[in-house]
Design a protein around this motif. Sequence first.
Motif, PDB file in Angstrom:
ATOM      1  N   UNK A  65       1.524   6.687  -0.128  1.00 55.57           N
ATOM      2  CA  UNK A  65       2.848   6.924  -0.694  1.00 55.57           C
ATOM      3  C   UNK A  65       3.816   5.928  -0.087  1.00 55.57           C
ATOM      4  N   UNK A  66       4.532   5.216  -0.938  1.00 55.99           N
ATOM      5  CA  UNK A  66       5.594   4.305  -0.498  1.00 55.99           C
ATOM      6  C   UNK A  66       6.921   4.927  -0.907  1.00 55.99           C
ATOM      7  N   UNK A  67       7.759   5.210   0.063  1.00 55.43           N
ATOM      8  CA  UNK A  67       9.053   5.836  -0.213  1.00 55.43           C
ATOM      9  C   UNK A  67      10.100   4.730  -0.319  1.00 55.43           C
ATOM     10  N   UNK A  68      10.641   4.560  -1.523  1.00 57.56           N
ATOM     11  CA  UNK A  68      11.640   3.524  -1.767  1.00 57.56           C
ATOM     12  C   UNK A  68      11.136   2.505  -2.769  1.00 57.56           C
ATOM     13  N   UNK A  69      11.856   2.375  -3.878  1.00 57.93           N
ATOM     14  CA  UNK A  69      11.439   1.456  -4.931  1.00 57.93           C
ATOM     15  C   UNK A  69      12.315   0.232  -5.029  1.00 57.93           C
ATOM     16  N   UNK A  70      12.841  -0.218  -3.878  1.00 57.36           N
ATOM     17  CA  UNK A  70      13.590  -1.464  -3.843  1.00 57.36           C
ATOM     18  C   UNK A  70      12.675  -2.640  -3.570  1.00 57.36           C
ATOM     19  N   UNK A  71      13.244  -3.744  -3.119  1.00 58.61           N
ATOM     20  CA  UNK A  71      12.503  -4.984  -2.920  1.00 58.61           C
ATOM     21  C   UNK A  71      11.297  -4.784  -1.997  1.00 58.61           C
ATOM     22  N   UNK A  72      11.558  -4.247  -0.803  1.00 60.90           N
ATOM     23  CA  UNK A  72      10.476  -4.076   0.169  1.00 60.90           C
ATOM     24  C   UNK A  72       9.438  -3.079  -0.315  1.00 60.90           C
ATOM     25  N   UNK A  73       9.901  -1.978  -0.901  1.00 57.88           N
ATOM     26  CA  UNK A  73       8.970  -0.973  -1.387  1.00 57.88           C
ATOM     27  C   UNK A  73       8.052  -1.499  -2.471  1.00 57.88           C
ATOM     28  N   UNK A  74       8.622  -2.275  -3.408  1.00 60.38           N
ATOM     29  CA  UNK A  74       7.816  -2.818  -4.503  1.00 60.38           C
ATOM     30  C   UNK A  74       6.793  -3.816  -3.978  1.00 60.38           C
ATOM     31  N   UNK A  75       7.215  -4.725  -3.104  1.00 57.21           N
ATOM     32  CA  UNK A  75       6.277  -5.722  -2.579  1.00 57.21           C
ATOM     33  C   UNK A  75       5.164  -5.051  -1.777  1.00 57.21           C
ATOM     34  N   UNK A  76       5.531  -4.061  -0.983  1.00 57.71           N
ATOM     35  CA  UNK A  76       4.528  -3.357  -0.185  1.00 57.71           C
ATOM     36  C   UNK A  76       3.550  -2.593  -1.075  1.00 57.71           C
ATOM     37  N   UNK A  77       4.083  -1.908  -2.088  1.00 56.23           N
ATOM     38  CA  UNK A  77       3.238  -1.075  -2.946  1.00 56.23           C
ATOM     39  C   UNK A  77       2.321  -1.899  -3.837  1.00 56.23           C
ATOM     40  N   UNK A  78       2.819  -2.995  -4.409  1.00 57.09           N
ATOM     41  CA  UNK A  78       1.974  -3.786  -5.310  1.00 57.09           C
ATOM     42  C   UNK A  78       0.865  -4.509  -4.556  1.00 57.09           C
ATOM     43  N   UNK A  79       1.060  -4.734  -3.278  1.00 55.58           N
ATOM     44  CA  UNK A  79       0.007  -5.339  -2.443  1.00 55.58           C
ATOM     45  C   UNK A  79      -1.029  -4.302  -2.010  1.00 55.58           C
ATOM     46  N   UNK A  80      -0.628  -3.031  -2.015  1.00 57.84           N
ATOM     47  CA  UNK A  80      -1.439  -1.994  -1.381  1.00 57.84           C
ATOM     48  C   UNK A  80      -2.774  -1.708  -2.066  1.00 57.84           C
ATOM     49  N   UNK A  81      -2.885  -1.685  -3.407  1.00 56.51           N
ATOM     50  CA  UNK A  81      -4.217  -1.421  -3.984  1.00 56.51           C
ATOM     51  C   UNK A  81      -5.269  -2.425  -3.510  1.00 56.51           C
ATOM     52  N   UNK A  82      -4.899  -3.698  -3.448  1.00 55.18           N
ATOM     53  CA  UNK A  82      -5.831  -4.717  -2.956  1.00 55.18           C
ATOM     54  C   UNK A  82      -6.160  -4.526  -1.493  1.00 55.18           C
TER      55      UNK A  82
END
Length: 402
Positions: free
Chosen positions: A158-175
């Motif tokens: 779970x990534x809390x926060x859908x701003x710049x950092x949250x999006x970059x962290x989350x989109x990298x996470x599946x890989x």
Amino acid sequence: MHSSILIIGAGFGGLWSALSAVRLLDQHQRLDITVTVLAPQAELHVRPRFYEHDIAPTVAPLAELFEIVGINFVQGCATAIDADARRVSYLDAGGREQHLGYDRLILASGSQVARPAVVAGINQHTFDVDSYASARRLGAHLQALREQPDTPQRNTVVVVGGGFTGIETATEMPGRLRAVLGEDADVRVVIIDRGQTIGGAMGQAIGEIVAQASDEVGLTWRLGASVQAVDAQGVTLAGGERIEAGTVIWAVGVKASPLTEQVQGERDPSGRLHVDNTLKVQGQAAIFATGDTAFAASDELGNHALMTCQHAIALGRSAGNNAAADLLGVAATPYRQVKYVTCLDLGAWGAVYTEGWDRQVLLTGQEGKALKTQINTQWIYPPAAHRANALAAADPLIPVVA
């Protein structure tokens, strides 16, 4: 009579402040004014890359550059600022209290992740990518997941926060998860965001691209939601909904360094000190603020510098130049940063690059990714340890687009 410029912090704002100050002093052939950087290490930690899986290249040594340019480095952590006495207290590497005087002070101590105390368990059970140490902690945790039983909870982030950092962290996470758990692992990454639309704070054009990329890399968005509590098994939302997760990453926002509270002056909601167009703190005679500690107008249209390295580099160039100019009694160079760009990493999908405060999309997908890679691995790194070139790069009139 000897004078000194003291800079607290060796991040983007601090590094470029030091180089820019030396540049102007060099032009005026003034050897009687020293430039000192006070920081825990003579290193630039490339914070914008801490969401990546390999953060080893994100530490850039500065000792050789400082020596060649003529910047004095003092290892320590600043604890207090006495504006009346023009003195900074700090703890040295051995934990002993020491003091440094200054004629001009540049506060470049950065920011830190905002962790609201109202969220139960936030400090005990969440990770972040705010610092090198915390990014390493997250990486070690992800690696250790392979030792746990294969369950939906283990495989959920779970990534809390859908701003710049949250999006970059989350989109990298599946890989990142599949690299640890196996390519066939059934992983789930959920972004929890208070907004009503995906990437809403960045505008509709970027939001639509983020939504497309999220679908392709396998993200789930939980919009209009906030976290009430975090524990070792997952998160509880304000409405009572439960999401079981073995990893919770906090990426909601940042606040200015607590050292800003040591300086009397007006602050914005993020704790940044209001500064004039030379970046001198309003109401202070000898203190400048830069990077994430400064609330600074970037143009004449009502835009203000954001808490990003793009703005910190230019703010640093201006702060160092103007602190030196103040001591020399020469004209300052007002801070202005008219050009604004966004380059948002979207994991395996690519990236999106925009220009202007209205964020006009110019590059997407793998074209955007190529530019993002160039920015992350080249443009935002310190200059090479070559005196003339490093000082030339610190000109406050150079535009910054990273």
